[in-house]
Design an enzyme around this catalytic site. Structure first.
Site, PDB file in Angstrom:
ATOM      1  N   VAL A 147       0.844  -1.192   0.000  1.00 31.86           N
ATOM      2  CA  VAL A 147       0.000   0.000   0.000  1.00 31.86           C
ATOM      3  C   VAL A 147       0.883   1.248   0.000  1.00 31.86           C
ATOM      4  O   VAL A 147       1.870   1.328   0.728  1.00 31.86           O
ATOM      5  CB  VAL A 147      -0.963   0.007   1.212  1.00 31.86           C
ATOM      6  CG1 VAL A 147      -0.210   0.000   2.527  1.00 31.86           C
ATOM      7  CG2 VAL A 147      -1.912   1.194   1.140  1.00 31.86           C
ATOM      8  N   SER A 148       0.568   2.201  -0.866  1.00 33.21           N
ATOM      9  CA  SER A 148       1.262   3.487  -0.940  1.00 33.21           C
ATOM     10  C   SER A 148       2.759   3.278  -1.183  1.00 33.21           C
ATOM     11  O   SER A 148       3.140   2.664  -2.185  1.00 33.21           O
ATOM     12  CB  SER A 148       0.982   4.282   0.349  1.00 33.21           C
ATOM     13  OG  SER A 148       1.366   5.628   0.221  1.00 33.21           O
TER      14      SER A 148
END
Length: 285
Positions: free
Chosen positions: A101-102
């Protein structure tokens, strides 16, 4: 975290706090290797591991993040992908599904490119192809660069919407409070080295050669990583699909948890493609 086995693993002079879920339990599914967002400790994503009880799950705190000791020297995506592969080896794991994520989505891309034999499928959430990205809201970036978002709960609460965008479709204010309560501030050096890790890095030239089945999930109202970045990833990765979370911000895994987990599970449980079947047979041999 009550079901996680937490250990301190030393790899090439770095000690990393590592958590593993259900690796000793029989399963018809490959375990998941998860790369977290910048400055985020294991606890921040522990609810996702709990929401996928049929799968093993492995993640670790980056140096100077969570409870991993302070880094001595900087590192880069190649170093940390190699380190992640070594940690998988400690658990006797070969092939895994890789998620991030990210900031961790960039690491997941790099890991899949560097270790294709260990990666079955790739799931990328709220991420970019690195430096070649469409920038987000300047106000969100300013707040994100401020370590107070980890240190000061009042600062995080006040600027939560500016930082992450999105609407909690359940109206569950306690989810935000719960997320803030799970965060542990990284050390200044740990945060700086994590920022430095991706300086100058981009996956863009290599993405057309990414042979993995890939799920890209983006929040419609992400203030940090605009949806356009997911469209770039979708255009560049051959075997990819893009899922847009309506009303979701940067933390749609939290605010739209049920919807997100359903999409992840559907992707990971989908039948093998012909290429995957050939790879599985070769890997088994």
């Amino acid at each position: 975290m009550k079901d996680a086995v937490v250990t301190m693993e030393e790899v090439a002079g770095r000690t990393l706090r590592t958590a593993a879920w259900r690796l000793d339990e029989p399963s018809d599914h490959l375990p998941i290797l998860f790369f977290n967002g910048i400055g985020a400790n294991i606890e921040a994503v522990a609810p996702l591991a709990d929401a996928l009880p049929e799968r093993g799950f492995v993640m670790f705190d980056m140096p100077g993040v969570g409870e991993s000791p302070e880094p001595v020297i900087p590192y880069n995506p190649f170093t940390m992908s190699w380190t992640a592969a070594q940690i998988l080896g400690r658990y006797g794991l070969g092939e895994v599904d890789v998620m991030g994520v990210s900031w961790g989505g960039a690491m997941a891309q790099h890991f899949a490119l560097q270790h294709p034999a260990r990666t079955r499928r790739l799931a990328l959430m709220a991420t970019t192809p690195g430096m070649a990205m469409v920038p987000g809201n300047p106000a969100a970036f300013t707040k994100m660069a401020n370590p107070r978002r980890y240190i000061d709960p009042e600062f995080m609460n006040e600027h939560f919407a500016t930082l992450y965008g999105g609407v909690d479709k359940d109206g569950a204010e306690h989810q935000k409070d719960s997320h803030i309560g799970r965060l542990k501030p990284p050390s200044p050096r740990g945060y700086l080295y994590q920022l430095m890790c991706m300086m100058g890095w981009t996956s863009l030239p290599a993405l057309p050669f990414m042979s993995k089945e890939t799920l890209i999930m983006m929040g419609e109202d992400d203030q940090i990583v605009p949806l356009a970045n997911g469209k770039i990833l979708k255009a560049m990765i051959p075997n990819s699909r893009l899922v847009t979370v309506e009303g979701g911000g940067h933390l749609f895994l939290l605010t739209h948890a049920d919807e997100s987990v359903a999409a992840i599970r559907e992707f990971l449980d989908a039948p093998e493609s012909e290429k995957e079947a050939v790879r599985t047979s070769a890997y088994a041999a």
